[in-house]
Motif scaffolding. Structure first.
Motif, short mmCIF file in Angstrom:
data_model
loop_
_atom_site.label_atom_id
_atom_site.label_comp_id
_atom_site.label_asym_id
_atom_site.label_seq_id
_atom_site.Cartn_x
_atom_site.Cartn_y
_atom_site.Cartn_z
N ILE A 125 -0.32 -73.48 -38.28
CA ILE A 125 0.01 -73.30 -39.29
C ILE A 125 -0.33 -71.58 -39.30
N ARG A 126 0.64 -70.72 -39.73
CA ARG A 126 0.70 -69.20 -39.30
C ARG A 126 -0.37 -68.63 -40.76
N ARG A 127 -0.42 -68.66 -41.53
CA ARG A 127 -0.88 -68.69 -42.89
C ARG A 127 -1.83 -69.82 -43.90
N VAL A 129 -2.28 -71.97 -46.60
CA VAL A 129 -1.87 -73.37 -47.00
C VAL A 129 -2.34 -74.53 -47.64
N ASP A 159 -0.07 -74.50 -53.48
CA ASP A 159 1.47 -73.62 -52.18
C ASP A 159 2.48 -74.54 -52.35
N PRO A 232 8.72 -73.48 -45.44
CA PRO A 232 8.60 -72.43 -45.35
C PRO A 232 7.39 -72.76 -43.92
N ASP A 233 6.65 -73.27 -44.20
CA ASP A 233 5.28 -73.40 -43.12
C ASP A 233 5.15 -74.69 -42.82
N LEU A 234 5.95 -75.69 -42.79
CA LEU A 234 5.02 -77.02 -41.89
C LEU A 234 6.68 -77.77 -42.35
N ARG A 258 5.35 -77.29 -34.98
CA ARG A 258 4.95 -77.36 -36.43
C ARG A 258 4.24 -78.21 -37.00
#
Length: 362
Positions: A125-127, A129, A159, A232-234, A258
């Motif tokens: 995870i980059r940011r 969620v 999100d 976008p995130d996963l 991912r």
């Protein structure tokens, strides 16, 4: 079957009270209560299975315990107060406890929504969620409780918004009207503001794709066949109903680097191998009726009972979260919750160092 059951049990109560007046020995009391309890249990089974279905059995038993059991305990209190004062007090306290538990199970807990927060750290995870999981609305009317639940889901500022199946449970003649009401409730809650996905539940048995109607024009993507999405995130995989029921299900991962999230209605798929970081499900209602220290008596699925609600750590750094759902079983079933409040699950995915991948907290 409620009226015939209670009329028959009323006659049994009157006979039992007559016997209580004539015979005031503790051994006789125990034998009498055992006999009345046996009649109540067997009658409930016979009537429910003959004219309703298996879900009607606990509904009739609830009347047997809460109404008729309490009545006989209170009658014992009045009739035995002179000869057995301490036993009369114990009977009165037991009756009050049963009535209080019944009031909680029928009137309080079914509408006492709990927002449960989970935190899962992953190096994938980059940011941050936030995911909000709405499971098992299972309504036969769309009223203030259902509307407030959707509003609170959006108030958590998700999100991603996920619906885990079982939306409406009502006679077929009411489906169309209820679907319109649910659609309007979704629109009023502004669920279109976030990416939202819905999977099919086992009470969503409408022909073809008719179960998807409440989600038309709401921005919610309704899924009836296993489908994966690259967000976008996963990566998100929404399971078809029968895929989620399969305890040997295999759910592959598309990208090893991912975060992979899998949502299905029934948690049985967790017994197979879902190559995912997080598995989400509903269906169990947390048993809907739990006993303190024991947990759910029935969970209606194949997973171990301890998996029936809450967070469970699985092998290979996988996490399973099963929501208790926001509604309850309708139809012939008793409309109760006991020690199993309805739940709105909020899951925060946060970045972590590689050495902390898979860390999850409740």
């Amino acid at each position: 079957m409620i009226l015939p059951y209670n009329l028959f049990m009323l006659a049994v109560d009157l006979l039992a009270i007559w016997l209580l007046r004539r015979q005031q020995r503790l051994v006789a009391w125990c034998a009498l209560m055992l006999g009345v309890g046996t009649v109540a249990a067997v009658l409930g089974i016979l009537l429910a299975l003959k004219f309703e279905n298996v879900f009607g059995v606990p509904r009739l038993w609830c009347f047997g315990v809460i109404l008729h059991g309490s009545a006989l305990l209170l009658a014992t209190t009045v009739l035995w107060r002179k000869r057995h004062p301490w036993f009369s007090i114990a009977a009165a306290l037991t009756a009050l406890a049963i009535l209080a538990a019944g009031a909680d199970a029928f009137l309080i807990e079914p509408y006492w929504l709990e927002v449960t927060h989970y935190r899962i750290a992953s190096a994938k995870i980059r940011r941050p969620v936030r995911i909000v999981l709405v499971a098992d609305i299972q309504a036969d009317s769309i009223g203030p409780y259902e509307r407030e639940t959707l509003r609170r889901a959006m108030d958590e500022k998700p999100d991603i918004l996920l619906f885990a199946g079982d939306y409406l449970q009502s006679p077929p003649r009411q489906h169309s009207a209820l679907q319109r009401e649910l659609r309007q409730a979704l629109l009023d809650a502004h669920v279109s503001k976030v990416p939202a996905f819905a999977v099919q539940g086992n009470v969503d048995y409408y022909r073809n794709d008719h179960w998807k109607s409440p989600f038309d024009e709401t921005g919610v993507t309704a899924i009836d066949q296993t489908t994966s999405f690259e967000l976008p995130d996963l990566d998100l995989t929404c399971l078809g109903l029968y895929h989620s029921f399969d305890p040997r299900a295999i759910v592959p991962r598309n990208h090893s680097d991912r975060f992979h999230l899998v949502v299905g209605h029934v948690p049985n798929f967790a017994l197979g191998y879902a190559d995912a970081d997080l598995l989400l499900a509903g269906h169990t209602h947390g048993g809907q009726f739990q006993l303190p220290g024991i947990g759910p008596l029935v969970d209606n699925c194949s997973v171990p009972r301890r998996w029936a609600s809450g967070l469970t750590h699985l092998s290979d750094n996988r996490t399973l979260i099963v929501s208790r759902g926001v509604g309850m079983e309708r139809g012939y079933a008793p409309r109760i919750r006991f020690c199993s409040r309805p739940e709105l699950a909020v899951i925060d995915l946060v970045p972590a160092e590689p050495s902390h991948t898979g860390n999850a907290r409740h």
